[in-house]
Enzyme design. Structure first.
Site: not given
Length: 265
Positions: A146, A159
């Site tokens: 990501s 995350y």
């Protein structure tokens, strides 16, 4: 292990195939001529999707697995080898995203669950295929990271750390496997409209549909691009954020809304 006789079509093994990026990639690989090994906990969703898309039952198989449990996803990989043979492409797409507050004791367990899925789960996804791919001298392992890997965002510590770990892990694996002919591709999506982003309470610039992402991702995978941010605009933004001095970066994000904590879902 003796592998079944392969078909003339390449095989793509894809985790997280019950929704979002994984499902969109499965559709694109199938249209490209690949057979599919579809992997997720929700096997019914995968069956329903495959039937709804009119997929040839001879060209796909469904495997139930919990990626956060290493033995579960390893077993799915071994079942695939026994049933469909050795994939040409393995895509570790399964992932979770929750906001965390390290001051809350319960969120430490959330972090452990998130890392078990996004990090150990990826390594366990690749594990059954690495040795036979080395022996064959070809194959592509795809890790979905990501742009959140590039700088830590307030409230997203678990995350961001997990996706930074994905980038470093895939980079390490790429070096380990390069001489064998096995390639490692790292994809860094920006914002993609999936169940993971549906309830985000902040702006999501350059938002892509899952299918629009999959079109670009498939191109990068087939070209065996080692590192690719999608869309490219988010790559530019991420690079600019990376070079900002810490003080400027911190002030820029001060007061920004954060992702819902797991308990707030």
């Amino acid at each position: 292990m003796s592998l079944p006789t392969p078909t003339t079509r390449p095989l793509a093994f894809i985790t997280g195939a019950s929704s979002g990026i994984g499902q969109a990639l499965a559709g694109r690989f199938y249209a490209q001529g690949h057979d599919l090994a579809l992997v997720a906990r929700n096997t019914q969703a995968m069956h329903d999707w495959a039937q709804g898309q009119g997929l040839d039952p001879a060209r796909y198989a469904v495997y139930g697995a919990d990626v956060s449990v290493a033995d579960s996803i390893v077993e799915a990989g071994q079942q695939c080898l026994a049933r469909q043979g050795l994939p040409q492409v393995v895509v570790a797409s399964a992932g979770v995203s929750w906001g965390v507050d390290s001051a809350e004791r319960a969120d430490l367990e959330v972090m452990a669950q998130l890392w078990a899925t996004n990090n150990l789960g990826m390594a366990a996804t690749f594990h059954p295929f690495i040795r036979p791919m080395r022996e064959r001298g070809s194959g592509t392992l795809v890790g979905i990271a990501s742009v959140a890997a590039i700088r830590g965002l307030p409230g997203h510590g678990a995350y961001c750390a997990s996706k930074a770990g994905v980038v470093s892990y895939c980079e390490s694996l790429r070096g380990e496997l390069r001489a064998s002919g096995v390639r490692v591709v790292t994809l860094l999506p920006g914002y993609v409209a999936t169940p993971l982003t549906r309830n985000n309470r902040y702006a999501m610039p350059f938002l892509l549909t899952a299918d629009a992402f999959a079109v670009r991702a498939l191109r990068a995978i087939l070209r065996q691009t080692s590192y690719c941010v999608i869309p490219w605009q988010m790559g530019v933004v991420a690079k600019l954020l990376r070079i900002l001095p810490n003080g400027v970066f911190d002030r820029l994000l001060q007061g920004r809304q954060t992702k819902h904590r797991h308990i707030e879902k």
